[in-house]
Design an enzyme around this catalytic site. Sequence first.
Site, PDB file in Angstrom:
ATOM      1  N   GLY A  85      -0.067   3.505  -6.967  1.00 34.89           N
ATOM      2  CA  GLY A  85       1.153   4.181  -6.511  1.00 34.89           C
ATOM      3  C   GLY A  85       1.486   5.381  -7.387  1.00 34.89           C
ATOM      4  O   GLY A  85       1.284   5.341  -8.593  1.00 34.89           O
ATOM      5  N   ASP A 137       7.470   0.561 -13.112  1.00 33.66           N
ATOM      6  CA  ASP A 137       8.055  -0.782 -13.272  1.00 33.66           C
ATOM      7  C   ASP A 137       8.315  -1.174 -14.732  1.00 33.66           C
ATOM      8  O   ASP A 137       9.033  -2.136 -14.976  1.00 33.66           O
ATOM      9  CB  ASP A 137       7.124  -1.829 -12.642  1.00 33.66           C
ATOM     10  CG  ASP A 137       6.877  -1.555 -11.168  1.00 33.66           C
ATOM     11  OD1 ASP A 137       7.770  -0.974 -10.525  1.00 33.66           O
ATOM     12  OD2 ASP A 137       5.799  -1.906 -10.660  1.00 33.66           O
TER      13      ASP A 137
HETATM   14  O1  F6P Z   1       4.292  -0.512  -9.010  1.00 33.69           O
HETATM   15  C1  F6P Z   1       5.025   0.547  -8.505  1.00 33.69           C
HETATM   16  C2  F6P Z   1       5.676   0.209  -7.190  1.00 33.69           C
HETATM   17  O2  F6P Z   1       6.472   1.304  -6.809  1.00 33.69           O
HETATM   18  C3  F6P Z   1       6.473  -1.090  -7.191  1.00 33.69           C
HETATM   19  O3  F6P Z   1       7.725  -0.982  -7.815  1.00 33.69           O
HETATM   20  C4  F6P Z   1       6.517  -1.388  -5.711  1.00 33.69           C
HETATM   21  O4  F6P Z   1       6.638  -2.777  -5.446  1.00 33.69           O
HETATM   22  C5  F6P Z   1       5.166  -0.921  -5.244  1.00 33.69           C
HETATM   23  O5  F6P Z   1       4.700   0.010  -6.188  1.00 33.69           O
HETATM   24  C6  F6P Z   1       5.158  -0.318  -3.877  1.00 33.69           C
HETATM   25  O6  F6P Z   1       3.848  -0.006  -3.540  1.00 33.69           O
HETATM   26  P1  F6P Z   1       3.431   0.687  -2.169  1.00 33.69           P
HETATM   27  O7  F6P Z   1       3.374   2.168  -2.443  1.00 33.69           O
HETATM   28  O8  F6P Z   1       2.100   0.124  -1.886  1.00 33.69           O
HETATM   29  O9  F6P Z   1       4.453   0.338  -1.136  1.00 33.69           O
END
Ligand code: F6P
Length: 376
Positions: A15, A144
């Site tokens: 991410g 996070d």
């Molecule tokens: O780890 C970073 C984060 O933004 C988390 O806080 C969240 O749960 C996740 O990634 C969301 O990921 P995606 O972009 O796959 O929805």
Amino acid sequence: MDSKIKKIGILTGGGDCSGLNAVINAVTKTAITKYGIEVIGYRRGYFGLYTNDFMKLDLKAVSGIMHQGGTMLKSSNKDNLFNYAMKNPDGTITYKDVSDVALENMKREGVDALIVLGGDGTLTSARDFARMGMTVIGIPKTIDNDLPATDVTFGYNTSLETITDALDKIHTTAFSHDRVMVVEVMGRNTGWLAVEGGLAGSADVILIPEIPYDLEKVAEKIAERDSSGKLFSVVVVSEGAKPKGGEIFVREIIEDSADSIRLGGLGALVTKQLQEIIPSHEVRYTNLAYLQRGGITSQFDRSLGMKFGVAAVDLVMSGESSRMVIYKNNEIQHIPLVDVVGSGVVGETSKGGSKFVDPNGTVVSTCKAMGISFGD
Ligand code: F6P
């Protein structure tokens, strides 16, 4: 410096978060101006490494990107080249190890070292490329703040600014309409974003994974505020929070991802359930979702990103490999990649091994002293 490293490749996986561009900027400038070597950036993480999709990074290419959120190289949070999903003509999927294709691509382009920015999934592959003989340095990233190996990562500070700003704004509607405003924040299995953002943003209730909640207790807190004449409340819900005796709220499972469990949406459920308990109030819901990952990068995240970027190039040029840069006790340090990845320790994973908020620690006790309820 007489080094065998003449060209570095860089990629961003997992991410996105604020600070990635600051790292790309710093890696490129350090490589070119300090060491006189070349840099290329692979697009969309390991997908670019597999398809040989890259761009030359020179001083012009990285000019003006440092403050911008996201990653100029784009990212992917699938594409594990050691277990790559290949679509068959009949629509079925076969998983194959295609890491040799990536190695061959780097060899052909004359890439002597790879700098990988990512979370657990991305850095596990980085470790595996190092095991295959490639010079690899990892740079951890996540909003996070759940990595035990490092005191903090870039991205977290910018997210906290966004959360605090959003809570300030939400207070005006909460107050004007005597409403209960539920605000969901990210954080996966840890409550750092919720607890630090909620404290700074004057939340009345904060629900975090580390402290299972009881909505009756949340309703009690709201009633207590009502009776003191404060007819509004702001409830921050971490996406990974869970009720006492209950389970985490899983939004989706993505099979071909190293971090397969996706959270998000708990706030809507909490809003519905809370509305049933307190029909006298209007309960409204806002999910800050991806707002927390974007925006202009904060001073702290720019600075940390640049420090990580410079340190990664210095490591490569001093002959190191399979290390990850970290920030400990106000200093940039580095540790072996093998010590931190593949077990969920880096953080971007549901496998465990994260740095959790201590229910008896300073931030929680500060919140409690400020009258914030954890619904416990
Ligand atoms: O780890 C970073 C984060 O933004 C988390 O806080 C969240 O749960 C996740 O990634 C969301 O990921 P995606 O972009 O796959 O929805």
